[in-house]
Scaffold this motif. Structure first.
Motif, short mmCIF file in Angstrom:
data_model
loop_
_atom_site.label_atom_id
_atom_site.label_comp_id
_atom_site.label_asym_id
_atom_site.label_seq_id
_atom_site.Cartn_x
_atom_site.Cartn_y
_atom_site.Cartn_z
N UNK A 84 0.83 -1.20 0.00
CA UNK A 84 0.00 0.00 0.00
C UNK A 84 0.86 1.26 0.00
N UNK A 85 1.96 1.21 0.74
CA UNK A 85 2.89 2.33 0.76
C UNK A 85 3.46 2.56 -0.64
N UNK A 86 3.86 1.49 -1.30
CA UNK A 86 4.41 1.62 -2.65
C UNK A 86 3.35 2.17 -3.61
N UNK A 87 2.13 1.70 -3.45
CA UNK A 87 1.06 2.20 -4.31
C UNK A 87 0.88 3.71 -4.10
N UNK A 88 0.89 4.15 -2.85
CA UNK A 88 0.72 5.57 -2.56
C UNK A 88 1.86 6.40 -3.16
N UNK A 89 3.08 5.89 -3.06
CA UNK A 89 4.23 6.59 -3.64
C UNK A 89 4.09 6.68 -5.15
N UNK A 90 3.72 5.56 -5.75
CA UNK A 90 3.55 5.52 -7.21
C UNK A 90 2.43 6.46 -7.65
N UNK A 91 1.32 6.43 -6.94
CA UNK A 91 0.18 7.28 -7.28
C UNK A 91 0.57 8.76 -7.20
N UNK A 92 1.27 9.14 -6.14
CA UNK A 92 1.69 10.53 -5.97
C UNK A 92 2.66 10.95 -7.07
N UNK A 93 3.61 10.07 -7.39
CA UNK A 93 4.59 10.38 -8.43
C UNK A 93 3.92 10.50 -9.80
N UNK A 94 2.95 9.63 -10.07
CA UNK A 94 2.25 9.67 -11.36
C UNK A 94 1.42 10.95 -11.47
N UNK A 95 0.74 11.32 -10.40
CA UNK A 95 -0.04 12.56 -10.42
C UNK A 95 0.86 13.77 -10.65
N UNK A 96 2.04 13.78 -10.02
CA UNK A 96 2.97 14.89 -10.19
C UNK A 96 3.50 14.95 -11.62
N UNK A 97 3.79 13.80 -12.20
CA UNK A 97 4.30 13.75 -13.58
C UNK A 97 3.26 14.30 -14.55
N UNK A 98 2.00 13.91 -14.34
CA UNK A 98 0.93 14.37 -15.23
C UNK A 98 0.71 15.87 -15.08
N UNK A 99 0.71 16.36 -13.84
CA UNK A 99 0.46 17.78 -13.61
C UNK A 99 1.63 18.66 -14.04
N UNK A 100 2.86 18.22 -13.75
CA UNK A 100 4.04 19.06 -13.99
C UNK A 100 4.57 18.94 -15.41
N UNK A 101 4.50 17.74 -15.97
CA UNK A 101 5.10 17.48 -17.28
C UNK A 101 4.07 17.15 -18.35
N UNK A 102 2.80 17.49 -18.09
CA UNK A 102 1.75 17.14 -19.03
C UNK A 102 1.96 17.69 -20.42
N UNK A 103 2.38 18.96 -20.53
CA UNK A 103 2.58 19.57 -21.84
C UNK A 103 3.67 18.85 -22.62
N UNK A 104 4.75 18.52 -21.94
CA UNK A 104 5.85 17.80 -22.59
C UNK A 104 5.41 16.40 -23.03
N UNK A 105 4.68 15.71 -22.17
CA UNK A 105 4.22 14.37 -22.50
C UNK A 105 3.26 14.39 -23.68
N UNK A 106 2.37 15.37 -23.72
CA UNK A 106 1.44 15.46 -24.85
C UNK A 106 2.17 15.79 -26.14
N UNK A 107 3.21 16.59 -26.07
CA UNK A 107 4.01 16.88 -27.26
C UNK A 107 4.65 15.60 -27.79
N UNK A 108 5.13 14.77 -26.89
CA UNK A 108 5.72 13.50 -27.30
C UNK A 108 4.68 12.57 -27.92
N UNK A 109 3.48 12.58 -27.35
CA UNK A 109 2.40 11.76 -27.90
C UNK A 109 2.08 12.19 -29.32
N UNK A 110 1.97 13.49 -29.54
CA UNK A 110 1.65 13.99 -30.88
C UNK A 110 2.76 13.67 -31.87
N UNK A 111 4.01 13.75 -31.42
CA UNK A 111 5.13 13.44 -32.30
C UNK A 111 5.13 11.96 -32.66
N UNK A 112 4.88 11.09 -31.71
CA UNK A 112 4.82 9.66 -31.99
C UNK A 112 3.67 9.33 -32.94
#
Length: 231
Positions: A13-41
């Motif tokens: 459960x601790x690992x899940x919480x860490x993963x969930x928090x990290x994933x939420x941060x990646x989506x919120x902070x790096x969303x524009x960059x990730x979407x640019x990569x998606x469009x390029x692919x």
């Protein structure tokens, strides 16, 4: 009960919480960059003649890869990962919806305040059309705010806002402007504008009281005074 209180379960459960928090941060902070990569692919796949993939799924797949690259592997099952993705997707959807609603509210306030006179005239015309169609008039300010939304929505991203949320935002902004528009009224055939606009202009200085003139075009004599003819 032992399974749910075991050390292994708590660690997972601790690992899940860490993963969930990290994933939420990646989506919120790096969303524009990730979407640019998606469009390029997606562009490269199109050039190669490959079938398209779901961009949303591709986005979260890249977000998961980014988390694993930064934090290393997690002792999670695919079900755990999918559960975290579903949760973060819902959180992100709420965040985007809230951002769009705040942007709509800010832009609507600014547009209405800058175009009171024109919106007032258009709202009067809209109300006259309602009357002709046999419908009841609506508050002039509310009609003006709805017209304003149609004027600005093309330049805004409102894809996350359903119609009831947009209407709720219109009502909220309208309530912030209780005195910006006059109640519906007519003066001749021309709307005289809002009370707020008229109040913003300086009041002309009061002219001296003019002497009253009678029907004969003469200034009447003061009481107690006699004319030369009477004397």
């Amino acid at each position: 009960m032992e399974f749910f209180t075991s050390d292994e379960s708590r660690e997972r459960q601790v690992e899940y919480n860490v993963f969930h928090t990290a994933l939420a941060a990646a989506v919120a902070d790096d969303g524009a960059k990730l979407w640019a990569e998606v469009r390029e692919k997606e562009r490269r796949r199109s050039v190669q003649g490959l079938p398209p993939v779901d961009p949303d799924e591709q986005f979260f797949a890249q977000a998961v890869d980014a988390v694993l690259e930064q934090h290393g592997d997690f002792a999670l099952t695919s079900t755990d990962v999918r559960r975290a993705i579903t949760s973060v997707r819902e959180v992100e959807a709420r965040r985007l919806r809230d951002d769009q609603q705040r942007t709509l509210q800010r832009e609507l306030v600014a547009y209405v305040r800058s175009n009171v006179s024109r919106l007032s005239r258009e709202a009067q015309m809209e109300n006259r059309a309602l009357v002709i169609a046999g419908k009841s008039e609506q508050p002039i300010g509310l009609v003006a705010h709805r017209i304003a939304v149609e004027k600005i929505r093309e330049r805004l991203s409102l894809d996350r806002l359903p119609a009831p949320v947009i209407e709720k935002t219109i009502l909220a902004v309208h309530e912030r402007h209780p005195a910006l528009f006059d109640p519906p009224h007519k003066v001749g055939s021309e709307e005289q504008g809002s009370a707020a606009v008229r109040a913003s202009f300086p009041t002309p200085p009061t002219s001296r009281r003019a002497s009253p003139i009678n029907a004969a075009g003469r200034v009447p004599r003061q009481s107690g005074a006699q004319s030369e003819v009477e004397r």
